[in-house]
Design a protein around this motif. Structure first.
Motif, PDB file in Angstrom:
ATOM      1  N   PHE A 163      17.237  -1.961 -16.977  1.00  0.00           N
ATOM      2  CA  PHE A 163      17.856  -0.769 -17.548  1.00  0.00           C
ATOM      3  C   PHE A 163      19.320  -0.804 -17.158  1.00  0.00           C
ATOM      4  N   HIS A 164      20.179  -1.001 -18.127  1.00  0.00           N
ATOM      5  CA  HIS A 164      21.611  -1.091 -17.853  1.00  0.00           C
ATOM      6  C   HIS A 164      22.291   0.195 -18.299  1.00  0.00           C
ATOM      7  N   ALA A 165      22.890   0.866 -17.327  1.00  0.00           N
ATOM      8  CA  ALA A 165      23.576   2.126 -17.623  1.00  0.00           C
ATOM      9  C   ALA A 165      24.597   2.402 -16.531  1.00  0.00           C
ATOM     10  N   PRO A 166      25.702   3.039 -16.889  1.00  0.00           N
ATOM     11  CA  PRO A 166      26.657   3.458 -15.862  1.00  0.00           C
ATOM     12  C   PRO A 166      26.048   4.583 -15.038  1.00  0.00           C
ATOM     13  N   ALA A 167      26.402   4.609 -13.762  1.00  0.00           N
ATOM     14  CA  ALA A 167      25.890   5.640 -12.856  1.00  0.00           C
ATOM     15  C   ALA A 167      26.928   5.896 -11.780  1.00  0.00           C
ATOM     16  N   ARG A 168      26.621   6.852 -10.949  1.00  0.00           N
ATOM     17  CA  ARG A 168      27.520   7.215  -9.848  1.00  0.00           C
ATOM     18  C   ARG A 168      26.687   7.369  -8.586  1.00  0.00           C
ATOM     19  N   LEU A 169      27.175   6.785  -7.510  1.00  0.00           N
ATOM     20  CA  LEU A 169      26.596   6.964  -6.184  1.00  0.00           C
ATOM     21  C   LEU A 169      27.516   7.901  -5.423  1.00  0.00           C
ATOM     22  N   VAL A 170      26.967   9.005  -4.925  1.00  0.00           N
ATOM     23  CA  VAL A 170      27.765  10.005  -4.219  1.00  0.00           C
ATOM     24  C   VAL A 170      27.264  10.096  -2.787  1.00  0.00           C
ATOM     25  N   ASP A 171      28.197  10.014  -1.824  1.00  0.00           N
ATOM     26  CA  ASP A 171      27.808  10.113  -0.413  1.00  0.00           C
ATOM     27  C   ASP A 171      27.725  11.570   0.026  1.00  0.00           C
ATOM     28  N   ALA A 172      27.332  11.790   1.261  1.00  0.00           N
ATOM     29  CA  ALA A 172      27.146  13.149   1.789  1.00  0.00           C
ATOM     30  C   ALA A 172      28.439  13.957   1.767  1.00  0.00           C
ATOM     31  N   GLY A 173      29.582  13.293   1.809  1.00  0.00           N
ATOM     32  CA  GLY A 173      30.868  13.978   1.777  1.00  0.00           C
ATOM     33  C   GLY A 173      31.370  14.275   0.377  1.00  0.00           C
ATOM     34  N   GLY A 174      30.601  13.881  -0.637  1.00  0.00           N
ATOM     35  CA  GLY A 174      30.989  14.144  -2.022  1.00  0.00           C
ATOM     36  C   GLY A 174      31.837  13.054  -2.643  1.00  0.00           C
ATOM     37  N   HIS A 175      32.083  11.962  -1.923  1.00  0.00           N
ATOM     38  CA  HIS A 175      32.866  10.845  -2.458  1.00  0.00           C
ATOM     39  C   HIS A 175      31.953   9.940  -3.275  1.00  0.00           C
ATOM     40  N   GLY A 176      32.414   9.555  -4.457  1.00  0.00           N
ATOM     41  CA  GLY A 176      31.584   8.775  -5.355  1.00  0.00           C
ATOM     42  C   GLY A 176      32.054   7.356  -5.551  1.00  0.00           C
ATOM     43  N   ARG A 177      31.109   6.511  -5.931  1.00  0.00           N
ATOM     44  CA  ARG A 177      31.365   5.119  -6.311  1.00  0.00           C
ATOM     45  C   ARG A 177      30.732   4.906  -7.669  1.00  0.00           C
ATOM     46  N   GLU A 178      31.471   4.302  -8.578  1.00  0.00           N
ATOM     47  CA  GLU A 178      30.929   3.974  -9.893  1.00  0.00           C
ATOM     48  C   GLU A 178      30.094   2.700  -9.761  1.00  0.00           C
ATOM     49  N   VAL A 179      28.905   2.730 -10.345  1.00  0.00           N
ATOM     50  CA  VAL A 179      27.999   1.588 -10.308  1.00  0.00           C
ATOM     51  C   VAL A 179      27.380   1.404 -11.690  1.00  0.00           C
ATOM     52  N   GLU A 180      26.753   0.256 -11.879  1.00  0.00           N
ATOM     53  CA  GLU A 180      25.962   0.008 -13.079  1.00  0.00           C
ATOM     54  C   GLU A 180      24.532  -0.232 -12.625  1.00  0.00           C
ATOM     55  N   ILE A 181      23.608   0.488 -13.217  1.00  0.00           N
ATOM     56  CA  ILE A 181      22.192   0.270 -12.908  1.00  0.00           C
ATOM     57  C   ILE A 181      21.763  -1.013 -13.600  1.00  0.00           C
ATOM     58  N   LEU A 182      21.040  -1.870 -12.862  1.00  0.00           N
ATOM     59  CA  LEU A 182      20.513  -3.114 -13.415  1.00  0.00           C
ATOM     60  C   LEU A 182      19.026  -3.012 -13.692  1.00  0.00           C
ATOM     61  N   ASP A 183      18.299  -2.330 -12.782  1.00  0.00           N
ATOM     62  CA  ASP A 183      16.884  -2.075 -13.029  1.00  0.00           C
ATOM     63  C   ASP A 183      16.425  -0.850 -12.265  1.00  0.00           C
ATOM     64  N   LEU A 184      15.281  -0.326 -12.702  1.00  0.00           N
ATOM     65  CA  LEU A 184      14.716   0.900 -12.134  1.00  0.00           C
ATOM     66  C   LEU A 184      13.230   0.731 -11.885  1.00  0.00           C
ATOM     67  N   SER A 185      12.736   1.478 -10.915  1.00  0.00           N
ATOM     68  CA  SER A 185      11.298   1.588 -10.681  1.00  0.00           C
ATOM     69  C   SER A 185      11.025   2.991 -10.163  1.00  0.00           C
ATOM     70  N   MET A 186       9.761   3.309  -9.957  1.00  0.00           N
ATOM     71  CA  MET A 186       9.403   4.600  -9.360  1.00  0.00           C
ATOM     72  C   MET A 186       9.967   4.714  -7.951  1.00  0.00           C
ATOM     73  N   ARG A 187      10.218   3.588  -7.327  1.00  0.00           N
ATOM     74  CA  ARG A 187      10.604   3.577  -5.924  1.00  0.00           C
ATOM     75  C   ARG A 187      12.085   3.359  -5.679  1.00  0.00           C
ATOM     76  N   GLY A 188      12.866   3.112  -6.744  1.00  0.00           N
ATOM     77  CA  GLY A 188      14.286   2.901  -6.505  1.00  0.00           C
ATOM     78  C   GLY A 188      14.999   2.238  -7.662  1.00  0.00           C
ATOM     79  N   ALA A 189      16.153   1.649  -7.338  1.00  0.00           N
ATOM     80  CA  ALA A 189      16.996   1.039  -8.364  1.00  0.00           C
ATOM     81  C   ALA A 189      17.797  -0.104  -7.752  1.00  0.00           C
TER      82      ALA A 189
END
Length: 125
Positions: A14-40
């Protein structure tokens, strides 16, 4: 551990743009490569290698991505493994709406509703 999870939970490409946000609210742009019920599995969009908190299995992040204008998936994740520009993320918490969307996405891509139901039951138990 990650190898064992790959065997227990089916992954879909599954290829899609996404954002990873840390506890402080700072984000990193990422691309999802694959997904499962347990993670990505994600790739850092800027081409850099994971460092700092992205290499800390105790750090907590929120993975956010849109399926449509109305439908989003948000899950609380922790880094499980990393290599070059990729980070494997283990889902620690997901809200009900996001789980429903993720389940539908997996069912559509796997084509096996029974398999997704079995994996969901493994996850819950």
């Amino acid at each position: 551990m990650a190898t064992h999870e790959k065997r227990r939970f089916s992954r879909v490409s599954f290829h899609a743009p996404a954002r990873l946000v840390d506890a402080g609210g700072h984000g990193r742009e990422v691309e999802i490569l694959d997904l499962s019920m347990r993670g990505a599995l994600v790739r850092l969009s800027d081409g850099s290698s994971p460092q700092g908190a992205l290499c800390d299995p105790q750090s907590r992040w929120t993975l956010e991505f849109s399926l449509s204008e109305e439908d989003r998936i948000c899950m609380e994740v922790q880094p499980a493994h990393w290599h070059e520009q990729e980070v494997g993320l283990r889902c620690e918490r997901i809200d009900l709406d996001s789980m429903v969307h993720l389940r539908s996405l997996l069912e559509a891509n796997l084509g096996d509703v029974d398999l997704v139901n079995r994996e969901l039951m493994q996850l819950v138990s």
